[in-house]
Design an enzyme around this catalytic site. Structure first.
Site, PDB file in Angstrom:
ATOM      1  N   LYS A 231       0.852  -1.185   0.000  1.00 48.52           N
ATOM      2  CA  LYS A 231       0.000   0.000   0.000  1.00 48.52           C
ATOM      3  C   LYS A 231       0.888   1.236   0.000  1.00 48.52           C
ATOM      4  O   LYS A 231       2.048   1.119   0.408  1.00 48.52           O
ATOM      5  CB  LYS A 231      -0.943  -0.017   1.194  1.00 48.52           C
ATOM      6  CG  LYS A 231      -0.324   0.520   2.497  1.00 48.52           C
ATOM      7  CD  LYS A 231      -1.385   0.811   3.523  1.00 48.52           C
ATOM      8  CE  LYS A 231      -0.903   1.826   4.520  1.00 48.52           C
ATOM      9  NZ  LYS A 231      -1.747   2.129   5.621  1.00 48.52           N
TER      10      LYS A 231
ATOM     11  N   LYS B  49      -3.631 -10.686  10.021  1.00 44.32           N
ATOM     12  CA  LYS B  49      -3.672 -10.778  11.490  1.00 44.32           C
ATOM     13  C   LYS B  49      -4.466 -12.008  11.922  1.00 44.32           C
ATOM     14  O   LYS B  49      -5.507 -12.317  11.355  1.00 44.32           O
ATOM     15  CB  LYS B  49      -4.312  -9.519  12.087  1.00 44.32           C
ATOM     16  CG  LYS B  49      -3.391  -8.296  12.043  1.00 44.32           C
ATOM     17  CD  LYS B  49      -4.115  -7.089  12.607  1.00 44.32           C
ATOM     18  CE  LYS B  49      -3.284  -5.834  12.464  1.00 44.32           C
ATOM     19  NZ  LYS B  49      -2.192  -5.734  13.416  1.00 44.32           N
TER      20      LYS B  49
ATOM     21  N   GLU C  25      -4.695   4.880  17.615  1.00 42.83           N
ATOM     22  CA  GLU C  25      -3.246   4.859  17.804  1.00 42.83           C
ATOM     23  C   GLU C  25      -2.837   5.977  18.757  1.00 42.83           C
ATOM     24  O   GLU C  25      -3.492   7.018  18.804  1.00 42.83           O
ATOM     25  CB  GLU C  25      -2.537   5.056  16.463  1.00 42.83           C
ATOM     26  CG  GLU C  25      -2.806   3.930  15.488  1.00 42.83           C
ATOM     27  CD  GLU C  25      -2.151   4.187  14.141  1.00 42.83           C
ATOM     28  OE1 GLU C  25      -1.053   3.687  13.913  1.00 42.83           O
ATOM     29  OE2 GLU C  25      -2.758   4.921  13.345  1.00 42.83           O
TER      30      GLU C  25
ATOM     31  N   ASP D  39      -5.484   6.568   4.336  1.00 39.82           N
ATOM     32  CA  ASP D  39      -4.451   5.746   4.959  1.00 39.82           C
ATOM     33  C   ASP D  39      -5.033   4.526   5.689  1.00 39.82           C
ATOM     34  O   ASP D  39      -4.395   3.484   5.753  1.00 39.82           O
ATOM     35  CB  ASP D  39      -3.670   6.621   5.956  1.00 39.82           C
ATOM     36  CG  ASP D  39      -2.388   5.951   6.424  1.00 39.82           C
ATOM     37  OD1 ASP D  39      -1.628   5.487   5.559  1.00 39.82           O
ATOM     38  OD2 ASP D  39      -2.153   5.883   7.653  1.00 39.82           O
TER      39      ASP D  39
ATOM     40  N   HIS E 188      -7.633  -0.808   5.236  1.00 42.83           N
ATOM     41  CA  HIS E 188      -7.719  -1.707   6.390  1.00 42.83           C
ATOM     42  C   HIS E 188      -9.139  -1.813   6.965  1.00 42.83           C
ATOM     43  O   HIS E 188      -9.657  -2.903   7.182  1.00 42.83           O
ATOM     44  CB  HIS E 188      -6.783  -1.239   7.501  1.00 42.83           C
ATOM     45  CG  HIS E 188      -5.367  -1.045   7.061  1.00 42.83           C
ATOM     46  ND1 HIS E 188      -4.705  -1.965   6.277  1.00 42.83           N
ATOM     47  CD2 HIS E 188      -4.485  -0.053   7.289  1.00 42.83           C
ATOM     48  CE1 HIS E 188      -3.476  -1.532   6.053  1.00 42.83           C
ATOM     49  NE2 HIS E 188      -3.317  -0.377   6.649  1.00 42.83           N
TER      50      HIS E 188
ATOM     51  N   LYS F 244      -5.013   9.241  15.192  1.00 38.43           N
ATOM     52  CA  LYS F 244      -3.659   9.283  15.777  1.00 38.43           C
ATOM     53  C   LYS F 244      -3.714  10.042  17.105  1.00 38.43           C
ATOM     54  O   LYS F 244      -4.582  10.898  17.290  1.00 38.43           O
ATOM     55  CB  LYS F 244      -2.712  10.038  14.845  1.00 38.43           C
ATOM     56  CG  LYS F 244      -2.717   9.546  13.416  1.00 38.43           C
ATOM     57  CD  LYS F 244      -1.758   8.426  13.256  1.00 38.43           C
ATOM     58  CE  LYS F 244      -1.712   7.947  11.831  1.00 38.43           C
ATOM     59  NZ  LYS F 244      -1.139   6.610  11.734  1.00 38.43           N
TER      60      LYS F 244
HETATM   61  P1  NAP Z   1      11.820   3.403   2.268  1.00 35.93           P
HETATM   62  O1  NAP Z   1      12.344   3.173   3.627  1.00 35.93           O
HETATM   63  O2  NAP Z   1      11.870   4.780   1.698  1.00 35.93           O
HETATM   64  O3  NAP Z   1      12.582   2.411   1.275  1.00 35.93           O
HETATM   65  C1  NAP Z   1      12.447   2.506  -0.100  1.00 35.93           C
HETATM   66  C2  NAP Z   1      13.325   1.453  -0.751  1.00 35.93           C
HETATM   67  O4  NAP Z   1      13.213   1.603  -2.151  1.00 35.93           O
HETATM   68  C3  NAP Z   1      14.787   1.566  -0.394  1.00 35.93           C
HETATM   69  O5  NAP Z   1      15.325   0.279  -0.273  1.00 35.93           O
HETATM   70  C4  NAP Z   1      15.374   2.267  -1.615  1.00 35.93           C
HETATM   71  O6  NAP Z   1      16.734   1.930  -1.708  1.00 35.93           O
HETATM   72  C5  NAP Z   1      14.547   1.636  -2.718  1.00 35.93           C
HETATM   73  N1  NAP Z   1      14.497   2.442  -3.928  1.00 35.93           N
HETATM   74  C6  NAP Z   1      14.216   3.762  -4.046  1.00 35.93           C
HETATM   75  N2  NAP Z   1      14.300   4.137  -5.330  1.00 35.93           N
HETATM   76  C7  NAP Z   1      14.638   3.041  -6.033  1.00 35.93           C
HETATM   77  C8  NAP Z   1      14.870   2.782  -7.404  1.00 35.93           C
HETATM   78  N3  NAP Z   1      14.785   3.742  -8.327  1.00 35.93           N
HETATM   79  N4  NAP Z   1      15.179   1.524  -7.774  1.00 35.93           N
HETATM   80  C9  NAP Z   1      15.285   0.543  -6.870  1.00 35.93           C
HETATM   81  N5  NAP Z   1      15.077   0.710  -5.556  1.00 35.93           N
HETATM   82  C10 NAP Z   1      14.756   1.957  -5.148  1.00 35.93           C
HETATM   83  O7  NAP Z   1      10.306   2.955   2.146  1.00 35.93           O
HETATM   84  P2  NAP Z   1       9.549   1.833   3.006  1.00 35.93           P
HETATM   85  O8  NAP Z   1       9.005   2.480   4.234  1.00 35.93           O
HETATM   86  O9  NAP Z   1      10.407   0.643   3.158  1.00 35.93           O
HETATM   87  O10 NAP Z   1       8.296   1.526   2.085  1.00 35.93           O
HETATM   88  C11 NAP Z   1       8.370   0.708   0.933  1.00 35.93           C
HETATM   89  C12 NAP Z   1       6.967   0.523   0.377  1.00 35.93           C
HETATM   90  O11 NAP Z   1       6.166  -0.094   1.357  1.00 35.93           O
HETATM   91  C13 NAP Z   1       6.246   1.825   0.020  1.00 35.93           C
HETATM   92  O12 NAP Z   1       5.368   1.580  -1.046  1.00 35.93           O
HETATM   93  C14 NAP Z   1       5.416   2.125   1.259  1.00 35.93           C
HETATM   94  O13 NAP Z   1       4.288   2.905   0.984  1.00 35.93           O
HETATM   95  C15 NAP Z   1       5.032   0.714   1.651  1.00 35.93           C
HETATM   96  N6  NAP Z   1       4.694   0.548   3.069  1.00 35.93           N
HETATM   97  C16 NAP Z   1       5.628   0.774   4.030  1.00 35.93           C
HETATM   98  C17 NAP Z   1       5.282   0.593   5.364  1.00 35.93           C
HETATM   99  C18 NAP Z   1       6.285   0.784   6.468  1.00 35.93           C
HETATM  100  O14 NAP Z   1       5.933   0.514   7.615  1.00 35.93           O
HETATM  101  N7  NAP Z   1       7.495   1.233   6.190  1.00 35.93           N
HETATM  102  C19 NAP Z   1       3.990   0.168   5.716  1.00 35.93           C
HETATM  103  C20 NAP Z   1       3.065  -0.058   4.698  1.00 35.93           C
HETATM  104  C21 NAP Z   1       3.433   0.136   3.389  1.00 35.93           C
HETATM  105  P3  NAP Z   1      17.808   2.785  -2.542  1.00 35.93           P
HETATM  106  O15 NAP Z   1      17.611   4.209  -2.165  1.00 35.93           O
HETATM  107  O16 NAP Z   1      19.122   2.213  -2.128  1.00 35.93           O
HETATM  108  O17 NAP Z   1      17.508   2.509  -3.963  1.00 35.93           O
END
Ligand code: NAP
Length: 483
Positions: free
Chosen positions: A148, A182, A216, A235, A240, A331
């Site tokens: 998402k 869950k 939350e 969100d 959800h 929140k």
């Molecule tokens: P993040 O911490 O910003 O990580 C993004 C990842 O993408 C990094 O590994 C980055 O590594 C890579 N990336 C960025 N540009 C890229 C490119 N051009 N080619 C290949 N890799 C690239 O984000 P995140 O929080 O892990 O979230 C990832 C996804 O999950 C998103 O869609 C977010 O909405 C979703 N999500 C996250 C959470 C959470 O709790 N974090 C929860 C629900 C959904 P490099 O910069 O080294 O390329």
């Protein structure tokens, strides 16, 4: 009771975005726990990919750190961690560039299950899907997992679906909503469809109303800039809470089968009435309790984005006509608590002279914390003094009944990733479901944008804005306490 681990086929899972927050907090620690449970076959490999120029060893070191941070110490036997890390490899790949793809193609062995987890910004989904096909890496049996947010309105969700559909069949696309992974959410289906007790009462004739709460204590600090473009409706509600609503309201599917379940969920979404403006309350948390307010966290002093929303929702079908579903999420509220409460109606006639102690039967399904169920029932107040009624909980806390087995139950991400490897889409959203959810959500958001509605301020540590209390009081009902 002994937990059964059903082994999965040998697989290779490529995690794009392997250096990111989600991969470090959830995906890799989750895979480690499945390894610990004996579910990861010896031939399995997990290949991390991102733009960062890491060696295999540097990637393994970073995942060792993530495991140290996000897996409880008692589960982190150093020898087991070392064995798990041997399954990991890394390839630098830019989703928008051509480097690294040939290496990935060479690495993947035919005959194994291949899954590609897109743990990157949705703007990159199309690039990844296209290059996986262009370079001959993904075939008709491969699976892709997408995170998402899946769009920010109907048009963007449709565009995303169309892009993925250029390269993959619907049966290959796993859209994650981690709420569906869950334990208690799945138990909701077991309780409804494996017991004769509840289903006959599960309808407007006997159910007064349903409350779904996701509260939350944290604010949006750290991700305020992103959140400000989204808000609680996009969100939490569109995905959800919509999924929870569907599981409560849907008709029994003919079988616990991906399309049978998802067909029934889709019918619920399509039967949702438009929501009237007076049935919506939006809120924004104020500064307090040692923290800044929403607008500071969002770095937008003029922001009209909601950090809280409450809605009264109606489902126009035979089963639910006339039973309101109240949804609220926010929140910086009083407690971190997610629950579904089904409040039943009063018996048609009381045979007792003293009816003053009477309260409704309520089935409470707690998602967090303390997963479990509570059924509030009436009994006689103990002791002499005549027949007086009192309400007591029949506590079905899973922790008591299942003990260690529950403590060891996989978390949502672990379960969902293993379902991808097994090829079971039951707990993933289908493209038409997501689009139907946006089709219902869009006019609600467009309505408050057109009216220029501003969210009502609420105190941190409270239960939300005053108007949300009024939403219920107006109907002669009350929200359950958030605790
Ligand atoms: P993040 O911490 O910003 O990580 C993004 C990842 O993408 C990094 O590994 C980055 O590594 C890579 N990336 C960025 N540009 C890229 C490119 N051009 N080619 C290949 N890799 C690239 O984000 P995140 O929080 O892990 O979230 C990832 C996804 O999950 C998103 O869609 C977010 O909405 C979703 N999500 C996250 C959470 C959470 O709790 N974090 C929860 C629900 C959904 P490099 O910069 O080294 O390329």
């Amino acid at each position: 009771m002994v937990a059964r681990v059903i082994p999965v086929e040998a697989f290779e899972l490529v995690v794009f975005g392997a250096t990111g927050d989600l991969a470090h907090r959830k995906i890799l620690p989750g895979l480690f726990r499945r390894f610990l449970a004996g579910q990861i076959p010896p031939e399995a490999r997990i290949i991390g990919a991102a733009r960062a120029d890491l060696t295999d060893q540097a990637f393994r070191d970073s995942i060792a750190e993530a495991i140290a941070e996000y897996v409880p110490a008692k589960l982190r036997d150093p020898a087991v961690v070392a064995d798990f890390l041997k399954h990991l490899e890394y390839i630098p790949i830019d989703a928008k560039g051509e480097g690294g793809w040939a290496t990935l193609k060479e690495k993947l062995r035919p005959g194994l299950v291949h899954a590609f987890y897109f743990s990157v910004a949705p703007a990159l989904f199309g690039d990844l899907a296209e290059r996986l096909k262009l370079h001959g890496i993904a075939g008709p049996e491969s699976r892709i997992v997408v995170e998402k947010p899946f769009g920010r309105d109907l048009a963007t969700a449709k565009a995303l679906n169309a892009t993925l559909a250029c390269h993959f069949e619907e049966g290959q696309i796993y859209r994650i909503d981690h709420y569906l992974g869950k334990e208690t959410v799945q138990n909701l289906m077991a309780v409804r469809f494996a017991n004769i007790l509840f289903e006959p009462l599960w309808k407007a004739e006997y159910v007064d109303h349903v409350q779904i709460t996701v509260a939350e204590t944290v604010g949006v600090e750290g991700r305020g800039a992103y959140y400000d473009t989204s808000g609680a409706m996009r969100d939490m509600v569109q995905n959800h809470m919509m999924q929870l609503l569907c599981l409560i309201a849907m008709e029994p599917p003919y079988h616990f089968d991906p399309d049978a379940v998802r067909d029934e969920k889709l019918k619920v979404i399509r039967a949702l009435d438009p929501v009237r403006p007076e049935d919506i309350v939006r809120g924004q948390y104020l500064p307090g309790l040692g923290e800044g307010g929403y607008r500071e966290h969002a770095e937008n002093p003029e922001s009209k984005t909601e950090s809280y929303i409450a809605l009264r929702v109606h489902i126009s079908n035979w089963r639910w006509k006339g039973t309101p579903f109240y949804l609220r999420t926010g929140k910086r509220l009083r407690a971190r608590a997610s629950e579904i409460a089904i409040t039943f109606k009063e018996p048609p006639h009381s045979i007792f002279d003293d009816h003053s102690g009477w309260r409704e039967n309520v089935l409470v399904i707690r998602l967090q914390p303390d997963e479990g169920m509570n059924l509030m029932v009436m009994i006689k107040e103990p002791g002499p003094g005549g027949m007086r009624l009192m309400q007591v909980p029949l506590d079905m806390s899973f922790a008591d009944a299942l003990g260690a087995e529950l403590a060891d139950a996989p978390d949502a991400y672990e379960r969902l990733i293993m379902d991808v490897i097994r090829g079971n889409q039951t707990l993933f959203m289908r493209g038409d479901e997501v689009e139907a959810a946006w089709a219902w959500t869009d006019p609600i958001i467009q309505g408050w944008e057109a009216r220029g509605d501003a969210p009502q301020a609420y105190d941190p540590g409270s239960s939300g804005p005053e108007d949300a209390l009024m939403l219920m009081h107006r109907d002669g009902r009350r929200w359950r306490e958030i605790r």
